[in-house]
Write a protein that holds these residues in place. Structure first.
Motif: not given
Length: 141
Positions: A66-93
Motif C-alpha cells: 500500500d501507500d504506507a509501505t511504499a513510503e517506508r521503501i522510499a524512506r529506506e532509499a533516502w536513509d541509504a543516502v544519509q548513511a553514506v553522506t559524510p558530516p559537514p566540515p567543521d568550520p573551526e578546523t
C-alpha cells in the motif's frame, strides 16, 4: 497494488528501480515474519499468522503493498543516502569553502538510486509524502 511487471522488458529504469526496492523490502519482511513465526512455534504458541507483522500476508504469498509501505521503501532509499553522506566540515578546523567541495561518488550514486526509486514508485501509482519527493530543495535528501 502489486509488484508484478506490467510493461515487460521495456519498462522505464525508474520503475525497475522501484520494483527492485519493493522486492528487497518484501523479502526482508518475509524473512522477519518467518523468524517471528518460527520463534512462536518453537515456544508452543502455534502458527498464527497474526504473529507475522503483516497479518500473515507474506505467508499467503500476497505480494501487494500500500501507500504506507511504499513510503517506508522510499524512506529506506533516502536513509541509504544519509548513511553514506559524510558530516559537514567543521568550520573551526576546515576553513576552506564548502561550496567547492564535490559530493563523494558513493553519495551521488545512492542519491541517484533514491531518486529513481521514488520516481518509479510514483509512476507505479503510489502516493508518497511530499517530503520524500526529490526536488530543487531536496527535502528528502
Amino acid at each position: 497494488m502489486t509488484t508484478e511487471p506490467e510493461w515487460g522488458p521495456v519498462e522505464q529504469a525508474d520503475v525497475r528501480a522501484a520494483r527492485t526496492a519493493i522486492e528487497a523490502y518484501l523479502n526482508r519482511a518475509d524473512s522477519a515474519s518467518e523468524q517471528q513465526l518460527g520463534g512462536a512455534q518453537a515456544a508452543g504458541l502455534g502458527g498464527s499468522s497474526a504473529l507475522a507483522g503483516d497479518g500473515g500476508a507474506a505467508a499467503r504469498g500476497d505480494r501487494c503493498i500500500d501507500d504506507a509501505t511504499a513510503e517506508r521503501i522510499a524512506r529506506e532509499a533516502w536513509d541509504a543516502v544519509q548513511a553514506v553522506t559524510p558530516p559537514p566540515p567543521d568550520p573551526e578546523t576546515d576553513a576552506g569553502p564548502a561550496q567547492n567541495r564535490k559530493e563523494p561518488k558513493e553519495v551521488a550514486e545512492r542519491r541517484q538510486q533514491a531518486v529513481a526509486v521514488v520516481r518509479g514508485l510514483q509512476q507505479l501509482g503510489y502516493h508518497l509524502d511530499e517530503k520524500l519527493l526529490p526536488g530543487p530543495d531536496m527535502a528528502a535528501g
